[in-house]
Design a protein around this motif. Sequence first.
Motif, PDB file in Angstrom:
ATOM      1  N   ASN A 127      14.995   7.726 -65.703  1.00 23.14           N
ATOM      2  CA  ASN A 127      15.035   8.983 -65.026  1.00 23.14           C
ATOM      3  C   ASN A 127      13.834   9.715 -64.796  1.00 23.14           C
ATOM      4  OD1 ASN A 127      18.253   8.557 -64.773  1.00 23.14           O
ATOM      5  ND2 ASN A 127      18.155   8.918 -66.988  1.00 23.14           N
ATOM      6  N   ASP A 128      14.025  10.797 -64.162  1.00 34.49           N
ATOM      7  CA  ASP A 128      12.605  11.482 -63.977  1.00 34.49           C
ATOM      8  C   ASP A 128      12.036  11.903 -65.146  1.00 34.49           C
ATOM      9  OD1 ASP A 128      12.751  11.078 -61.300  1.00 34.49           O
ATOM     10  OD2 ASP A 128      13.693  12.943 -60.994  1.00 34.49           O
ATOM     11  N   ASN A 129      12.991  12.430 -66.168  1.00 31.99           N
ATOM     12  CA  ASN A 129      12.455  12.750 -67.580  1.00 31.99           C
ATOM     13  C   ASN A 129      12.159  11.442 -68.578  1.00 31.99           C
ATOM     14  OD1 ASN A 129      15.057  12.145 -67.964  1.00 31.99           O
ATOM     15  ND2 ASN A 129      15.690  14.043 -68.979  1.00 31.99           N
ATOM     16  N   TYR A 130      12.288  10.411 -68.107  1.00 33.04           N
ATOM     17  CA  TYR A 130      11.991   9.122 -68.628  1.00 33.04           C
ATOM     18  C   TYR A 130      13.187   8.931 -69.782  1.00 33.04           C
ATOM     19  CZ  TYR A 130       7.456   8.761 -66.430  1.00 33.04           C
ATOM     20  OH  TYR A 130       6.628   8.636 -65.618  1.00 33.04           O
ATOM     21  N   THR A 131      14.186   9.418 -69.744  1.00 36.35           N
ATOM     22  CA  THR A 131      15.420   9.080 -70.270  1.00 36.35           C
ATOM     23  C   THR A 131      15.939   7.835 -69.873  1.00 36.35           C
ATOM     24  OG1 THR A 131      16.940  10.523 -69.076  1.00 36.35           O
ATOM     25  CG2 THR A 131      15.921  11.254 -71.051  1.00 36.35           C
ATOM     26  N   LEU A 132      16.617   6.844 -70.611  1.00 35.28           N
ATOM     27  CA  LEU A 132      17.171   5.554 -70.119  1.00 35.28           C
ATOM     28  C   LEU A 132      18.652   5.634 -69.506  1.00 35.28           C
ATOM     29  CD1 LEU A 132      15.420   3.221 -72.324  1.00 35.28           C
ATOM     30  CD2 LEU A 132      14.457   4.003 -70.252  1.00 35.28           C
ATOM     31  N   ASP A 133      19.058   4.903 -68.638  1.00 37.78           N
ATOM     32  CA  ASP A 133      20.537   4.779 -68.425  1.00 37.78           C
ATOM     33  C   ASP A 133      20.794   3.304 -68.129  1.00 37.78           C
ATOM     34  OD1 ASP A 133      23.053   5.278 -67.888  1.00 37.78           O
ATOM     35  OD2 ASP A 133      22.684   7.192 -66.599  1.00 37.78           O
ATOM     36  N   VAL A 134      21.905   2.789 -68.172  1.00 39.12           N
ATOM     37  CA  VAL A 134      22.238   1.509 -67.613  1.00 39.12           C
ATOM     38  C   VAL A 134      23.293   1.447 -66.822  1.00 39.12           C
ATOM     39  CG1 VAL A 134      22.940  -0.913 -68.714  1.00 39.12           C
ATOM     40  CG2 VAL A 134      21.467   0.840 -70.019  1.00 39.12           C
ATOM     41  N   LEU A 135      23.327   0.529 -65.695  1.00 45.27           N
ATOM     42  CA  LEU A 135      24.100   0.617 -64.758  1.00 45.27           C
ATOM     43  C   LEU A 135      24.931  -0.918 -64.852  1.00 45.27           C
ATOM     44  CD1 LEU A 135      22.569   1.706 -61.448  1.00 45.27           C
ATOM     45  CD2 LEU A 135      23.636   3.076 -63.392  1.00 45.27           C
ATOM     46  N   ASP A 136      26.330  -0.804 -64.563  1.00 49.13           N
ATOM     47  CA  ASP A 136      26.969  -1.895 -64.574  1.00 49.13           C
ATOM     48  C   ASP A 136      26.920  -2.621 -63.317  1.00 49.13           C
ATOM     49  OD1 ASP A 136      28.729  -0.580 -63.129  1.00 49.13           O
ATOM     50  OD2 ASP A 136      30.245  -0.317 -64.499  1.00 49.13           O
ATOM     51  N   TRP A 137      27.738  -3.756 -62.990  1.00 51.27           N
ATOM     52  CA  TRP A 137      27.440  -4.488 -61.697  1.00 51.27           C
ATOM     53  C   TRP A 137      28.143  -3.683 -60.705  1.00 51.27           C
ATOM     54  CZ3 TRP A 137      24.052  -7.824 -60.597  1.00 51.27           C
ATOM     55  CH2 TRP A 137      23.499  -8.557 -61.596  1.00 51.27           C
ATOM     56  N   SER A 138      28.897  -2.591 -60.646  1.00 45.64           N
ATOM     57  CA  SER A 138      29.526  -1.850 -59.762  1.00 45.64           C
ATOM     58  C   SER A 138      28.561  -0.616 -59.556  1.00 45.64           C
ATOM     59  CB  SER A 138      31.115  -1.291 -59.978  1.00 45.64           C
ATOM     60  OG  SER A 138      30.886  -0.574 -61.388  1.00 45.64           O
ATOM     61  N   GLY A 139      27.346  -0.417 -60.429  1.00 48.84           N
ATOM     62  CA  GLY A 139      26.449   0.663 -60.185  1.00 48.84           C
ATOM     63  C   GLY A 139      26.737   1.798 -60.852  1.00 48.84           C
ATOM     64  N   ARG A 140      27.953   1.754 -61.732  1.00 52.29           N
ATOM     65  CA  ARG A 140      28.330   3.025 -62.519  1.00 52.29           C
ATOM     66  C   ARG A 140      27.442   3.220 -64.016  1.00 52.29           C
ATOM     67  NH1 ARG A 140      34.665   2.164 -62.469  1.00 52.29           N
ATOM     68  NH2 ARG A 140      33.666   0.058 -63.216  1.00 52.29           N
ATOM     69  N   PRO A 141      27.265   4.217 -64.183  1.00 56.81           N
ATOM     70  CA  PRO A 141      26.721   4.292 -65.693  1.00 56.81           C
ATOM     71  C   PRO A 141      27.264   3.624 -66.588  1.00 56.81           C
ATOM     72  CG  PRO A 141      26.588   6.591 -64.466  1.00 56.81           C
ATOM     73  CD  PRO A 141      27.621   5.634 -63.830  1.00 56.81           C
ATOM     74  N   PHE A 142      26.786   2.899 -67.779  1.00 57.83           N
ATOM     75  CA  PHE A 142      27.614   2.079 -68.645  1.00 57.83           C
ATOM     76  C   PHE A 142      26.909   2.334 -69.978  1.00 57.83           C
ATOM     77  CE2 PHE A 142      29.214  -1.876 -70.216  1.00 57.83           C
ATOM     78  CZ  PHE A 142      30.559  -1.777 -69.862  1.00 57.83           C
ATOM     79  N   LEU A 143      26.049   3.330 -70.361  1.00 57.18           N
ATOM     80  CA  LEU A 143      25.393   3.325 -71.360  1.00 57.18           C
ATOM     81  C   LEU A 143      26.146   3.690 -72.661  1.00 57.18           C
ATOM     82  CD1 LEU A 143      22.400   3.103 -72.859  1.00 57.18           C
ATOM     83  CD2 LEU A 143      22.168   5.661 -72.520  1.00 57.18           C
ATOM     84  N   ALA A 144      27.087   4.335 -72.460  1.00 57.15           N
ATOM     85  CA  ALA A 144      28.004   4.728 -73.352  1.00 57.15           C
ATOM     86  C   ALA A 144      28.857   3.688 -73.981  1.00 57.15           C
ATOM     87  CB  ALA A 144      28.824   6.058 -72.998  1.00 57.15           C
ATOM     88  N   ASN A 145      28.951   2.308 -73.118  1.00 53.13           N
ATOM     89  CA  ASN A 145      29.881   1.372 -73.557  1.00 53.13           C
ATOM     90  C   ASN A 145      29.195   0.239 -74.037  1.00 53.13           C
ATOM     91  OD1 ASN A 145      32.182   2.905 -72.460  1.00 53.13           O
ATOM     92  ND2 ASN A 145      31.512   2.329 -70.448  1.00 53.13           N
ATOM     93  N   ILE A 146      27.982   0.224 -74.186  1.00 49.44           N
ATOM     94  CA  ILE A 146      27.364  -1.088 -74.664  1.00 49.44           C
ATOM     95  C   ILE A 146      27.055  -0.969 -76.006  1.00 49.44           C
ATOM     96  CG2 ILE A 146      25.655  -0.999 -72.604  1.00 49.44           C
ATOM     97  CD1 ILE A 146      23.601  -0.017 -74.604  1.00 49.44           C
ATOM     98  N   SER A 147      27.067  -2.159 -76.684  1.00 52.30           N
ATOM     99  CA  SER A 147      26.875  -2.654 -78.118  1.00 52.30           C
ATOM    100  C   SER A 147      25.737  -2.126 -78.707  1.00 52.30           C
ATOM    101  CB  SER A 147      27.199  -3.850 -78.314  1.00 52.30           C
ATOM    102  OG  SER A 147      26.248  -4.918 -77.766  1.00 52.30           O
ATOM    103  N   ALA A 148      25.664  -2.176 -80.101  1.00 49.80           N
ATOM    104  CA  ALA A 148      24.290  -1.933 -80.815  1.00 49.80           C
ATOM    105  C   ALA A 148      23.393  -2.929 -80.573  1.00 49.80           C
ATOM    106  CB  ALA A 148      24.598  -1.812 -82.157  1.00 49.80           C
ATOM    107  N   GLY A 149      23.817  -4.134 -80.480  1.00 48.25           N
ATOM    108  CA  GLY A 149      22.843  -4.770 -80.231  1.00 48.25           C
ATOM    109  C   GLY A 149      22.217  -5.007 -78.827  1.00 48.25           C
ATOM    110  N   ARG A 151      21.995  -2.423 -77.176  1.00 53.61           N
ATOM    111  CA  ARG A 151      21.256  -1.045 -77.121  1.00 53.61           C
ATOM    112  C   ARG A 151      19.791  -1.220 -77.687  1.00 53.61           C
ATOM    113  NH1 ARG A 151      22.958   4.184 -76.679  1.00 53.61           N
ATOM    114  NH2 ARG A 151      24.957   3.630 -76.728  1.00 53.61           N
ATOM    115  N   GLN A 152      19.775  -2.093 -78.883  1.00 53.82           N
ATOM    116  CA  GLN A 152      18.424  -2.484 -79.131  1.00 53.82           C
ATOM    117  C   GLN A 152      17.644  -3.426 -78.236  1.00 53.82           C
ATOM    118  OE1 GLN A 152      18.700  -3.704 -83.421  1.00 53.82           O
ATOM    119  NE2 GLN A 152      16.500  -4.454 -83.462  1.00 53.82           N
ATOM    120  N   ILE A 153      18.229  -4.222 -77.741  1.00 56.16           N
ATOM    121  CA  ILE A 153      17.481  -5.097 -76.597  1.00 56.16           C
ATOM    122  C   ILE A 153      16.951  -4.126 -75.466  1.00 56.16           C
ATOM    123  CG2 ILE A 153      17.993  -6.591 -74.646  1.00 56.16           C
ATOM    124  CD1 ILE A 153      17.531  -8.074 -77.325  1.00 56.16           C
ATOM    125  N   ILE A 154      17.628  -3.021 -75.071  1.00 53.56           N
ATOM    126  CA  ILE A 154      17.110  -2.127 -74.101  1.00 53.56           C
ATOM    127  C   ILE A 154      15.976  -1.556 -74.762  1.00 53.56           C
ATOM    128  CG2 ILE A 154      17.734   0.038 -72.852  1.00 53.56           C
ATOM    129  CD1 ILE A 154      20.546  -1.030 -72.741  1.00 53.56           C
TER     130      ILE A 154
END
Length: 242
Positions: free
Chosen positions: A105-127, A129-132
């Motif tokens: 994002n513009d403030n350099y925070t990260l977000d992750v999109l699933d294959w439908s283009g929707r935000p998915f960061l809250a649903n990812i696993s700890a592993g 998240r660490q890879i990201i």
Amino acid sequence: YRDTLVKDIARAEQQLEDYEKEYEDTIKQKENLEKEQRNLRAENELQAQITRQLEIVDKSLTALKEIIQSFEQEIKVELEEKTNEIFNNLIDEGGSTNLKKIVINDNYTLDVLDWSGRPFLANISAGQRQIISLSFITALAAVAGGKSILEIPLFMDTPFGRLSPEHRYNLVSHIPTITPQWILVVTGSEFKVDEEAKYLKQTGKWGKFYVLEGQEEGITKIKESSPEELNEVVTRERIEAR
């Protein structure tokens, strides 16, 4: 290499600060000119001169603002591309199926999109998240250096802790290809002889291995060793603990 990189970064930061200072000075100059223009409306010739100066200042402001925005946008795009490139090399098969893209994002925070283009960061696993996080940090170092291969050693402290076996294999297989030196600080439980150590040796980039042994409070001994010796120590400690 690190000293050169630090100097390059310092020059870039200084240049950006100069642009911002010039931008602020120009805004003040514009405000002063506008005030002067109001006071001299009765004098047509002088008013015309101030108007021309104001136009030049407006163009300068626009140009400086575009330079700053262009610089920031280029860096963000390059950083996002590099982060996704590294992420695609590190993520496991399940993650690559569910996760489409990392967005910066513009403030350099990260977000992750699933294959439908929707935000998915809250649903990812700890592993995942660490890879990201590892992908973003490594991309920062690569973009700062300005090359696809890092010019500085990459230091990671216990990176395997929450990772699945496939993630660990991807990490030890890919990172040695993009950095001249990878310095790992790991525990015996996360760096196994028949897994991580074996995969890392297969890259042909294996270097030195050291064990940190606590002697007494405040004193640690550094001893050149091998992962096999560390594995024996960890196994013995587990048996004694039982």
